[in-house]
Design an enzyme around this catalytic site. Structure first.
Site, PDB file in Angstrom:
ATOM      1  N   LYS A 101      30.672   1.944 -41.125  1.00 29.77           N
ATOM      2  CA  LYS A 101      32.110   1.950 -40.824  1.00 29.77           C
ATOM      3  C   LYS A 101      32.642   0.521 -40.928  1.00 29.77           C
ATOM      4  O   LYS A 101      32.122  -0.390 -40.282  1.00 29.77           O
ATOM      5  CB  LYS A 101      32.293   2.427 -39.384  1.00 29.77           C
ATOM      6  CG  LYS A 101      33.287   3.537 -39.207  1.00 29.77           C
ATOM      7  CD  LYS A 101      33.259   3.967 -37.755  1.00 29.77           C
ATOM      8  CE  LYS A 101      34.398   4.868 -37.430  1.00 29.77           C
ATOM      9  NZ  LYS A 101      34.453   5.161 -36.010  1.00 29.77           N
TER      10      LYS A 101
HETATM   11  C1  E4P Z   1      36.947   7.503 -35.364  1.00 23.10           C
HETATM   12  O1  E4P Z   1      36.073   7.228 -36.164  1.00 23.10           O
HETATM   13  C2  E4P Z   1      37.227   6.717 -34.146  1.00 23.10           C
HETATM   14  O2  E4P Z   1      36.000   6.397 -33.534  1.00 23.10           O
HETATM   15  C3  E4P Z   1      38.035   7.460 -33.129  1.00 23.10           C
HETATM   16  O3  E4P Z   1      38.498   8.689 -33.622  1.00 23.10           O
HETATM   17  C4  E4P Z   1      39.066   6.632 -32.425  1.00 23.10           C
HETATM   18  O4  E4P Z   1      39.743   7.446 -31.498  1.00 23.10           O
HETATM   19  P1  E4P Z   1      40.672   6.853 -30.330  1.00 23.10           P
HETATM   20  O5  E4P Z   1      41.950   6.371 -30.942  1.00 23.10           O
HETATM   21  O6  E4P Z   1      40.901   8.006 -29.405  1.00 23.10           O
HETATM   22  O7  E4P Z   1      39.883   5.738 -29.689  1.00 23.10           O
END
Ligand code: E4P
Length: 224
Positions: A84
């Site tokens: 990521k």
């Molecule tokens: C996705 O890969 C992220 O880890 C996640 O969906 C972020 O979500 P949040 O905005 O609720 O922290």
């Protein structure tokens, strides 16, 4: 459409894997900070060995050279790891380099269709618009998902839209209707998707009615 779990908790992953509905997992440093007694690498490998599918693990380096070293290291943890990388100019440069090495990238922290387009051009395997955080900022997060899906389809980009930062079950339905091939959802949202108060009431009523005839003594067969 495939569902991923957005978590770093191995207990949550194990629980959902048992239901046969999980295709992958996304983690991030904030989710990992809630875990204790285990390194990020150990936890990601543990998740990879539990779920059959891609598991995203996030890089935090901000300089290109360091980011490339970190991304290659993260990619080596397990064959199912997806690296990521947050989108910015350094992230795009790293993605185009790593994609040429066949390393799978989930381009994260995407808040606009322009960013999604650039991520696809750079060669990201997954592109993650953060729907809930866009909504929090007073804009329409799902519109970014719709635009990204439309653009990727129109130009046959192999990148897949991974709808992220989903906060409630209606977000998941909206992502499905928008054509997102993947949605990543927190554990609580996944649990809520399976439930309906009328299902609970119906199960209770059927159980009560079944007790009525289960209590009755078996009738004697009449002799012919
Ligand atoms: C996705 O890969 C992220 O880890 C996640 O969906 C972020 O979500 P949040 O905005 O609720 O922290």
């Amino acid at each position: 459409m495939r569902l991923f779990l957005d978590t770093a908790s191995i207990d949550e992953v194990r629980d959902v894997v048992r239901r046969g509905i999980l295709s992958g997992v996304t983690t991030n440093p904030t989710l990992m900070a809630k875990e204790s007694g285990v390194s990020y690498r150990e936890r990601v490998v543990e998740i990879c060995e539990t779920v059959k599918g891609p598991v995203s693990a996030e890089c935090v380096s901000r300089e290109l050279a360091e980011l490339l070293v970190e991304a290659r290291d993260v990619a080596s943890w397990h064959p199912n790891v997806v690296v990521k990388i947050p989108i910015d100019e350094t992230g795009l440069e790293a993605t185009s380099t790593l994609a040429r090495e066949a390393i799978k990238i989930n381009m994260t922290l995407v808040f606009s269709a322009n960013q999604a387009l650039l991520a696809a051009i750079a060669g990201a395997t997954y592109v993650s618009p953060f729907v809930g955080r866009i909504d929090d900022a007073g804009q329409d997060g799902m519109e970014v998902v719709r635009e990204a899906v439309e653009i990727f389809d129109k130009y046959h980009f192999p990148s897949q839209v991974l709808a992220a930062s989903l906060r409630h079950p209606r977000h998941v339905i909206a992502a499905a209707r928008a054509g997102a091939p993947i949605a990543t959802v927190p554990y609580v949202v996944l649990k809520a998707m399976a439930r309906h108060p009328l299902t609970d009431a119906g199960i209770e009523r059927f159980a009560a009615d079944a007790r009525m005839y289960q209590k009755e003594p078996a009738r004697e067969q009449a002799n012919p």
